[in-house]
Design an enzyme around this catalytic site. Structure first.
Site, short mmCIF file in Angstrom:
data_model
loop_
_atom_site.label_atom_id
_atom_site.label_comp_id
_atom_site.label_asym_id
_atom_site.label_seq_id
_atom_site.Cartn_x
_atom_site.Cartn_y
_atom_site.Cartn_z
N ASP A 127 -19.37 16.76 -25.69
CA ASP A 127 -18.46 17.71 -26.33
C ASP A 127 -17.48 16.99 -27.24
OD1 ASP A 127 -17.29 16.67 -23.90
OD2 ASP A 127 -15.69 18.16 -24.13
N ASP A 145 -15.93 9.50 -30.64
CA ASP A 145 -15.56 10.18 -29.40
C ASP A 145 -16.38 11.45 -29.23
OD1 ASP A 145 -14.19 10.98 -27.15
OD2 ASP A 145 -12.38 11.59 -28.21
N GLU A 162 -15.46 17.11 -21.19
CA GLU A 162 -14.47 16.06 -20.97
C GLU A 162 -13.19 16.33 -21.73
OE1 GLU A 162 -12.33 12.25 -21.77
OE2 GLU A 162 -13.21 13.69 -23.18
N GLU A 163 -13.32 16.86 -22.94
CA GLU A 163 -12.15 17.05 -23.80
C GLU A 163 -11.18 18.09 -23.26
OE1 GLU A 163 -11.45 15.02 -25.87
OE2 GLU A 163 -13.20 14.18 -26.85
N HIS A 176 -9.60 12.43 -32.56
CA HIS A 176 -8.92 13.70 -32.36
C HIS A 176 -8.14 14.14 -33.60
CE1 HIS A 176 -9.04 14.10 -27.69
NE2 HIS A 176 -10.14 13.53 -28.15
#
Length: 443
Positions: A79, A113, A147-148, A418
């Site tokens: 994700d 990421d 996870e995020e 991010h």
């Protein structure tokens, strides 16, 4: 350049597996498409390894070795965080390839990421299966899907492995990278291997009042009371200190530091307190190494510009330094705010992870793979991971949990995580595949 591997990577980056805090906003279709694409792109892996779906979209693969005990677990998550497309130089899910040679770069959400690690692991396993190689002990690939948003995929995998009596010898997840200049006084390239990670929690602050028309405000309306509480939090940060993983990092890097840093790092029994007080001046990353941090991330008040807010709210994201706790941080915030009319509640929280050893077989295997795949001049060092990862759940079944992504990242590339313009250089990503190959061969 391994053009085929790069094109597989780009195809997977184009799938918008975005996770949202609100489950209703998440779309399951991209995750199903991602799994289907994995099966098509990595047929040897899917023929040799036993795969299963855990929870909603998490994936667990078992590669049977010559013995089942003391397995290796390689982790990643599929994700990614949401995007604001207009902020990007290149469309975030087009996986645009720019430049040539060493400057060739893939621009996409998830490039680092964490699809960078996930796809590099897949490439390494697919190649080894194709060579007919089989690990000495079992290998598990654990790929989370939420996870995020600190979701349930990784905990479900851990619960399943525990039920089956699986006790990994080594777990490796995303984390630190190969960097230079990140530690004051150290110019050598360093492999920042997370041996622990900070805890994470969110406090909710609420101020209430009767409300009314904005033309006749009270002396201290709810919004002003909340602003005062936030200011008090900002003016009373948590105390600084050097925790064991950070002390170990400085001791490891001391021989590679220039003076006066070398002397400071070599004599932490005397200089540790001073170093802890000075580090926040070097920037946000070094500040986060020595204290529990707190920052307001959300604010809300009235629904109209001429209306007094009956309720004003703030969310405070807190990252807990090793040795701190949710309870202690909450009480520290309560003392700093010093206002009984501010309601303080813990929305969610988890304490810092246990600290894994920076000696022993697990550490040696990672350090050996760093040297063979990324360069013998790269210095492996213990590191306190500043963000949270799915690996914290695996500390319940393994004492050797580490956090490291085998990619050389510049400061600007790390800053893009991010944020907009996330990207990874092609040669950096390809060398990461070599790291996972070498680590698997050591299993």
């Amino acid at each position: 350049m391994d053009t085929a591997a790069v094109e597989r990577f780009r195809e997977l980056l184009r799938i918008p597996t975005v996770s949202h805090t609100d489950p209703a906003a998440s779309d399951a279709a991209p995750f199903a498409r991602f799994r289907d694409t994995l099966r098509r792109l990595y047929p040897l892996l899917h023929a040799e390894l036993e795969g299963e779906l855990v929870g909603e979209h998490a994936m667990l693969y078992r590669w049977r070795g010559h013995a089942p005990d003391a397995p290796l677990v390689l982790m990643a998550h599929c994700d990614v965080v949401p995007v604001v497309p207009d902020e990007w130089t290149h469309p975030p899910f087009d996986a645009v390839l720019t430049g040539e040679g060493e400057e060739a770069t893939i621009h996409a959400r998830g490039a680092i990421d964490d699809k960078g690690s996930l796809v590099a692991i897949l490439e390494a396993v697919e190649a080894l299966v194709g060579e007919g190689w089989r690990p000495a002990r079992d290998v598990y690939l654990a790929f989370g899907h939420d996870e995020e948003v600190a979701g349930l995929g990784a905990p479900a995998i851990v619960d399943l492995l525990r039920e089956r009596g699986v006790r990994p010898a080594l777990v490796l997840d995303e984390g630190g990278a190969v960097v230079s200049g990140a530690v004051p006084g150290v110019d050598s390239e360093t492999a920042m291997i997370g041996v622990a990670e900070r805890g994470v929690m969110t406090l909710g602050l609420t101020a209430r009042e009767a409300g009314g028309h904005a033309s006749t405000p009270p002396p201290l309306p709810a919004t002003a009371r909340l602003a005062r509480a936030i200011d008090r939090l900002q003016r009373h940060p948590a105390p600084v200190r050097l925790v064991p993983p950070v002390r170990a990092m400085f001791r490891t890097l001391a021989p590679f530091a220039r003076e006066p840093f070398r002397s400071v790092f070599l004599n932490l029994a005397v200089t540790g307190g001073l170093l802890a007080r000075v580090l926040p001046r070097f920037g946000a990353e070094t500040n986060a190494l020595v204290r529990t941090t707190a920052v307001v991330t959300e604010l809300s008040g009235a629904d109209g510009e001429n209306v007094l807010a009956t309720t004003a709210r703030a969310a405070v994201n807190i990252r807990l330094l090793t040795g701190d706790s949710v309870t202690e941080a909450t009480e520290r915030a309560r003392r700093a705010i010093a206002d009984p009319l501010i309601e303080i509640d813990v929305r969610h929280g988890s304490d810092p992870s246990p600290v894994s050893p920076w000696r022993g077989e697990g550490w040696r295997r990672i350090a050996t793979a760093v040297g063979s795949a990324l360069g013998t001049d790269v210095v492996p060092t213990p590191y306190l991971q500043l963000g949270a990862s799915d690996s914290r759940w695996f500390t319940a079944i393994c004492e050797n949990v580490y956090r490291f992504a085998p990619f050389r990242l510049t400061a600007s590339e790390r800053d893009a995580l991010h944020a907009h313009d996330e990207r990874i250089r092609v040669d950096v990503w390809l060398r990461g595949i070599g790291f996972y190959r070498d680590l698997l061969r050591l299993s």
